[in-house]
Write a protein that holds these residues in place. Structure first.
Motif, PDB file in Angstrom:
ATOM      1  N   ASP A 329       1.252   8.448   2.233  1.00 27.94           N
ATOM      2  CA  ASP A 329       1.975   7.212   1.923  1.00 27.94           C
ATOM      3  C   ASP A 329       3.448   7.349   2.297  1.00 27.94           C
ATOM      4  N   PHE A 340       1.154  -1.056   5.123  1.00 28.89           N
ATOM      5  CA  PHE A 340      -0.009  -1.837   4.709  1.00 28.89           C
ATOM      6  C   PHE A 340      -1.313  -1.334   5.341  1.00 28.89           C
ATOM      7  N   THR A 342      -4.625   0.859   5.264  1.00 26.52           N
ATOM      8  CA  THR A 342      -5.466   1.266   4.135  1.00 26.52           C
ATOM      9  C   THR A 342      -6.320   2.459   4.542  1.00 26.52           C
ATOM     10  N   ALA A 360      -6.683   3.949  -0.988  1.00 29.77           N
ATOM     11  CA  ALA A 360      -5.354   3.374  -0.749  1.00 29.77           C
ATOM     12  C   ALA A 360      -5.559   1.953  -0.230  1.00 29.77           C
ATOM     13  N   GLY A 361      -5.914   1.052  -1.160  1.00 25.58           N
ATOM     14  CA  GLY A 361      -6.089  -0.347  -0.803  1.00 25.58           C
ATOM     15  C   GLY A 361      -7.287  -0.632   0.067  1.00 25.58           C
ATOM     16  N   HIS A 362      -8.253   0.286   0.081  1.00 21.97           N
ATOM     17  CA  HIS A 362      -9.402   0.180   0.981  1.00 21.97           C
ATOM     18  C   HIS A 362     -10.649  -0.228   0.195  1.00 21.97           C
ATOM     19  N   LEU A 384      -2.697   1.311  -3.825  1.00 18.15           N
ATOM     20  CA  LEU A 384      -2.044   0.334  -2.963  1.00 18.15           C
ATOM     21  C   LEU A 384      -2.092   0.814  -1.517  1.00 18.15           C
ATOM     22  N   PRO A 385      -1.976  -0.112  -0.557  1.00 17.83           N
ATOM     23  CA  PRO A 385      -1.966   0.309   0.849  1.00 17.83           C
ATOM     24  C   PRO A 385      -0.853   1.307   1.141  1.00 17.83           C
ATOM     25  N   TYR A 393      -1.354   7.215  -6.745  1.00 18.83           N
ATOM     26  CA  TYR A 393      -2.742   7.354  -6.319  1.00 18.83           C
ATOM     27  C   TYR A 393      -3.463   8.284  -7.279  1.00 18.83           C
TER      28      TYR A 393
END
Length: 480
Positions: A329, A340, A342, A360-362, A384-385, A393
């Motif tokens: 990240d 952004f 993922t 991660a936002g996936h 989050l992405p 995370y």
């Protein structure tokens, strides 16, 4: 020796092809830089067959060259061939010097009468590279920049054809001509190849008006060939980048069998943002990752390459999965195009019987257990992405005591304009259950790879809008 009749340089106006049936890829001139002066007369389109209208309709070098020779024969001439300089095809300068001692050109297409190209493959194979010395009309046409008109085939060509013909009687007929013309293919004043045409003894020789018409056709053909070459180069680049992102050929490590697949969106020449990888780890562990950088094109390609490389580098540090994603990240914050993005990261320890997941936002992974039912994994935190710099995370740790099937995928498999993404994830899970019990198709040697292929082909409203990536892993716990 044949007599050479010099023809003045000319560039008669070339008209654009008549619009025809819609095609998936249309080859249109990129600029008017090669457009000849409007004051010159238009070529006689009646001199060529209707195939002339197809020149430039496809972004394919071989097909474009075939359209050219079909436009010329048998109406305009009895035999036609088209050659492109090997240096130009390799994206190098057309000439190392203005008047080289020899040129190397590749035969891209030919047509003799109405014969099929296969009839001459043994004598004049398409794709053959030929060296033409400076004294040949081919080299002279390229150096002079205008057509070379002769009343016979030049001695160099005659000797070469006789030597390669192996006693084929058709070679004598091919060499027995009343007129022979070589027309250069030029782009922005640089010769990139040539077209050769001949007429037999039962036809009138080429006249100046015929040469003008052939030059006009060659000007249009050169632009179409250049467009096709540019497209093929871009497509090769896209394929090279895409292939470089595929995991290694190893599909099995102790306690884990792997299958993966990828379906690009659109025509397949646009690079998407999907990426995936399989990494062997110490102690019979394996890491699996699927990610998606937003968008398509070069920016997304650069972002996904950097993200994939970063994951590989961080994995060598042997840090916990949640820490790995936190560092990824942070790196994504400083990577153009990676914000952004993922990903879903999984680490399988076959001896400890533990599968650790970090999102991660996936979209969440799918897991098919011993009961034969597939369900999305409920993550401790979806995360989050990447590239937002939150660093928040959390790992989800699953104990897998019995063999199970883990599925990681990109959102191209589950996004739809007509349904909620959660509904589409359930649909994909049901599709996995159905496909898993179907018999392997004839000729398929790997049932897991066959399953992966079938799932990639499941109907989805977003099939043409986004890439599809799928990574399947059979998790088999090992005895301590």
């Amino acid at each position: 020796m044949p007599t050479t009749h010099g023809e003045p340089p000319s560039s008669p106006c070339a008209r654009s092809p008549t619009p025809g049936k819609a095609r998936p890829l249309r080859n249109e001139p990129r600029s008017r830089i090669d457009a000849p002066p409007a004051a010159l007369p238009s070529p006689r389109r009646s001199a060529f067959s209707p195939a002339a209208d197809a020149i430039g309709s496809e972004l394919d070098l071989g097909l474009t060259a075939t359209h050219v020779v079909h436009a010329l024969t048998p109406g305009f001439c009895d035999a036609a061939s088209i050659y492109l300089l090997e240096r130009w095809l390799r994206d190098e300068n057309a000439y190392a010097v203005a008047d080289p001692p020899q040129i190397e050109a590749r035969r891209l297409a030919l047509r003799i009468g109405t014969d099929a190209v296969e009839d001459w493959e043994g004598v004049l194979p398409v794709g053959e590279v030929i060296v033409f010395p400076r004294e040949t009309p081919y080299a002279r046409a390229l150096a002079a920049g205008h057509a070379q008109l002769l009343d016979a085939i030049d001695p160099h060509t005659s000797q070469r054809l006789v030597a390669s013909g192996g006693g084929d009687a058709r070679i004598d007929d091919l060499l027995h001509v009343s007129s022979f013309v070589v027309v250069p293919l030029q782009l922005r004043g640089t010769a990139v190849g040539f077209v050769a045409c001949s007429r037999g003894p039962d036809r009138a020789p080429f006249r100046p008006a015929d040469v003008l018409a052939a030059e006009a056709l060659a000007a249009r053909a050169a632009t179409a060939l250049d467009n096709a070459r540019r497209y093929e180069r871009e497509r090769r680049t896209a394929l090279a980048i895409r292939n470089s992102l595929l995991p290694g050929t190893t599909r099995e490590v102790e306690g884990c069998r792997i299958a993966h697949g990828y379906l690009p969106a659109g025509q397949g020449n646009i690079i998407g943002g999907d990426w995936f990888d399989v990494l062997k780890r110490p102690g019979d562990r394996v890491s699996l990752v699927v990610g998606d950088a937003m968008g398509h094109g070069p920016e997304s390609a650069v972002a996904m390459i950097q993200l994939r490389t970063a994951v590989r580098t961080l994995a060598t540090l042997d840090i916990p999965p949640a820490d790995l994603i936190r560092r990824l990240d942070a790196l994504a914050c400083d990577t153009p195009g990676a914000s952004f993005a993922t990903c879903i990261y999984a680490e399988w320890d076959a001896r400890q019987r533990i599968c650790t997941l970090v999102g991660a936002g996936h979209p969440p992974p799918l897991l098919r257990g011993p009961d034969g039912r597939t369900a999305p994994v409920v993550l401790a935190s979806p995360g989050l992405p990447l590239g937002l710099g939150t660093g928040s995370y959390e790992a989800t740790v699953l104990t897998v005591d019995e063999p199970a099937l883990l599925g990681l995928y990109s959102d191209g498999l589950v996004e739809s304009r007509d349904a909620d993404i959660d509904q589409e994830i359930v649909r994909l899970a049901r599709a996995l259950d159905t496909a898993a019990v179907e018999p392997t198709a004839a000729g398929e040697q790997d049932p897991l790879q066959s399953l992966c292929r079938r799932l990639l082909g499941t109907p989805s409203a977003s099939a043409a809008a986004d890439d599809r990536t799928l990574l399947l892993a059979e998790l088999t716990p090992l005895k301590g």
